[in-house]
Design a protein around this motif. Structure first.
Motif, PDB file in Angstrom:
ATOM      1  N   SER B  23      11.228 -20.083   8.187  1.00 59.07           N
ATOM      2  CA  SER B  23      10.060 -19.694   8.994  1.00 59.07           C
ATOM      3  C   SER B  23       8.846 -19.431   8.103  1.00 59.07           C
ATOM      4  N   ASP B  24       9.080 -18.950   6.880  1.00 59.48           N
ATOM      5  CA  ASP B  24       7.964 -18.778   5.931  1.00 59.48           C
ATOM      6  C   ASP B  24       7.303 -20.117   5.614  1.00 59.48           C
ATOM      7  N   GLU B  25       8.139 -21.129   5.383  1.00 57.61           N
ATOM      8  CA  GLU B  25       7.617 -22.465   5.081  1.00 57.61           C
ATOM      9  C   GLU B  25       6.822 -23.019   6.270  1.00 57.61           C
ATOM     10  N   LYS B  27       5.355 -21.281   8.641  1.00 60.42           N
ATOM     11  CA  LYS B  27       4.106 -20.510   8.741  1.00 60.42           C
ATOM     12  C   LYS B  27       3.047 -21.091   7.817  1.00 60.42           C
ATOM     13  N   LYS B  28       3.463 -21.330   6.569  1.00 61.58           N
ATOM     14  CA  LYS B  28       2.520 -21.825   5.570  1.00 61.58           C
ATOM     15  C   LYS B  28       1.969 -23.196   5.992  1.00 61.58           C
ATOM     16  N   THR B  29       2.866 -24.048   6.471  1.00 60.79           N
ATOM     17  CA  THR B  29       2.450 -25.384   6.911  1.00 60.79           C
ATOM     18  C   THR B  29       1.450 -25.292   8.067  1.00 60.79           C
TER      19      THR B  29
END
Lengths: 414, 141
Positions: B23-25, B27-29
């Motif tokens: 989910s962090d990845e 979010k960043k995308t």
């Protein structure tokens, strides 16, 4: 023109070896090594000072005003951050330092701790009124505020829109001088700061606190001015209005102490701050009321403009708790105009991570980044001049560097 | 429908430290694609809950994400024990988490209800002994 007209760090090009220490350390990936020198991408810089702290060659210079600037004004007021008092060994009273400031050239002093106590009171009031979106994030650390507005835009409505304690103290210091009948143009109020982030915050028009200081000085420069005069002071005049409440703001957790609410969280150091913000994005800290975040290890005593190791400074400040009253400024935040404590505008931060304003173009770039990243070695070695393979892939796609800068890719093409 | 960006993530089981990585990845995308913060927040909450669920109940799984101009489609697939009573599982406060999981601060019985609450479309398919597939859609308009 660059909206951030004042930067927090400068590079001593002669000292910079182009090693990758600062680039790897930067929490916002705002540094690249280009032409063998570290280059700050200022639009990404939050002014935290990590690069200054880590640089093994002292090539990163924090920006602040020279002490001599005070003599441009006829009436000079020192506004010291509470961390200043943690720099001296065996200090028995805050008054000694304040008297020392008068000795080296100031005409009056006004402690930031007073501003801190007022902000604590104001925050308590706002929390009791229940108008703020919980968990509330303190706005005291300018690097953290900048980070949130740059990278965690979804959390900006959690940031309490109160000015920093230094700003409150600077405004009160100027008011006090005006009330004494000193002509406005003669008055110079100078914040004595533990970190370059506060210099940045008080000087940039895009941030909330601009224009209230005539200069921002460093604790370290003042420390060496004060050391020789302190032993000579015989008659220590009682000047201090610092209470335990205000003093504790110097170290992480101190601000929470002033909130008088147990559902708080205090985190210091950029890595920890980022982890807390990431968790907040997932809504997993919804049982917390108040969040104190400090970019520097141990809080403001860990700022790069201090002299003393932050842990030692903290230990010294602890000894004052038995000497000082809880609060002695005798000011009541509720007697001020509401605007006095609030930001006059939100920080303006560019959307620098957006690949393109057009979604289709951004998507195309994102795909190129993914494809390129898959070909990279994932060692994050930094040889290409970017802090990670991921950042390198982004730089290549954005046209800021060329793919042959990657040693692995270069080997394959040779 | 516009072109999609396709992402896939392995979510490893019994590892709370790395949980939330996918989910962090994402979010960043989404930030890089310029998706508005209020939508990213919904995606973050729903996907994080989903990831944690796979870690707790299913020993991990896969997250398959497709990002379009107008929406994101998140498919969380696991080969865990499956959910016997889906209706009950979607009830707020209902939890099967063991005490040691609760001690870690998880298992309040808000996972699936929150995933449903923060998404515009939510579909849960599960077969006992085979696994569970959750499909979530968040619209960006």
């Amino acid at each position: 023109m660059d909206k951030k007209s004042v930067h927090t760090v400068m590079l001593d090009r002669d000292k910079c070896k182009g090693c990758i220490s600062c680039m790897k350390r930067c929490p916002t990936e705002a540094i690249r090594v280009r032409g063998g020198k570290a280059k700050v991408l200022y639009e990404r810089c939050i002014g935290c000072g990590e690069c200054v702290r880590i640089c093994p060659h002292q090539a990163k210079l924090p920006v602040y005003d020279s002490f001599d600037k005070i003599f441009d004004y006829k009436y000079r007021v020192a506004v010291p951050a509470p961390s200043l008092f943690g720099q001296f060994n065996n200090l028995k009273s805050v008054d000694l330092i304040l008297n020392g400031l008068l000795e080296i050239g100031f005409d009056d002093v006004y402690e930031v701790a007073v501003g801190a106590e007022l902000i604590s009171q104001k925050t308590r009031e706002l929390m009791e009124q229940g108008k703020l979106k919980k968990p509330i994030i303190s706005s005291a650390c300018p690097a953290v505020v900048e980070l949130i507005y740059m990278r965690y835009k979804g959390l900006t409505d959690h940031v309490v829109d109160l000015v920093a304690p230094a700003e409150v103290a600077l405004k009160l210091a100027r008011e006090k001088a005006l009330q004494k009948g000193i002509p406005a143009e003669d008055i110079g109020v100078f914040f004595i700061s533990p970190c370059p982030a506060k210099v940045f915050a008080l000087k940039n028009p895009v941030t909330a606190g601009s224009g209230v200081a005539d200069g921002v000085l460093s604790i370290s420069e003042l420390y060496f001015k004060l050391l020789p005069v302190l032993p000579k002071i015989k008659d220590v005049k009682p000047l201090s209005k610092t209470g335990v409440l205000g003093l504790r703001w110097a170290a992480c957790g101190g601000e929470c102490y002033g909130i008088e609410n147990e559902k708080y969280l205090a985190a210091d150091g950029m890595e920890n701050v980022i982890n807390v913000l990431r968790e907040m994005e997932n809504d997993s800290l919804n049982y917390i009321d108040f969040i104190e975040l400090g970019a520097c290890p141990s809080g403001c005593v860990g700022g790069v403009l201090n002299v003393e190791n932050p842990f030692a400074a903290r230990a010294r400040l602890r000894t004052f708790r038995h000497i000082l009253e809880p609060s002695k400024n005798a000011l009541d935040a509720s007697e001020f105009d509401e605007e006095f404590f609030h930001w006059d505008h939100e920080p303006e931060v560019e959307d620098i991570f957006r690949l393109d304003a057009d979604f289709a173009t951004a998507l195309k770039k994102m795909r190129e980044i993914e494809d390129l990243y898959a070909k990279l070695p994932h060692l994050d070695c930094g040889q290409c001049g970017a802090p990670s393979c991921r950042a390198f892939a982004e730089d290549v796609v954005n046209g800021d560097t060329i793919i042959e800068k990657c040693p692995k890719i270069k080997d394959e093409t040779d | 429908m516009s072109d999609a960006l396709h992402l896939e993530f392995e979510v490893s089981g019994n590892n709370f430290v790395s949980a939330g990585g996918a989910s962090d990845e994402v979010k960043k995308t989404l930030k890089m694609l310029g998706i508005a913060p209020q939508f990213i927040r919904k995606v973050a909450i729903a996907m994080y809950e989903g990831e944690i669920n796979m870690v707790i109940h299913a020993g991990g799984g896969r997250a398959i994400v497709d990002i379009y101009r107008e929406k994101i489609v998140i498919v969380l697939k696991d080969e865990g024990p499956g959910i016997p009573n889906i209706e009950l599982a979607l009830t707020e406060g209902y939890s099967t988490a063991t005490d040691n999981i609760r001690d870690l601060g998880f298992g309040a019985g808000m996972g699936l209800p929150n995933m449903k609450k923060y998404t515009d479309e939510f579909n849960l398919e599960s077969e006992v002994g085979k696994g569970t597939t959750v499909t979530m859609v968040v619209n960006f308009f």
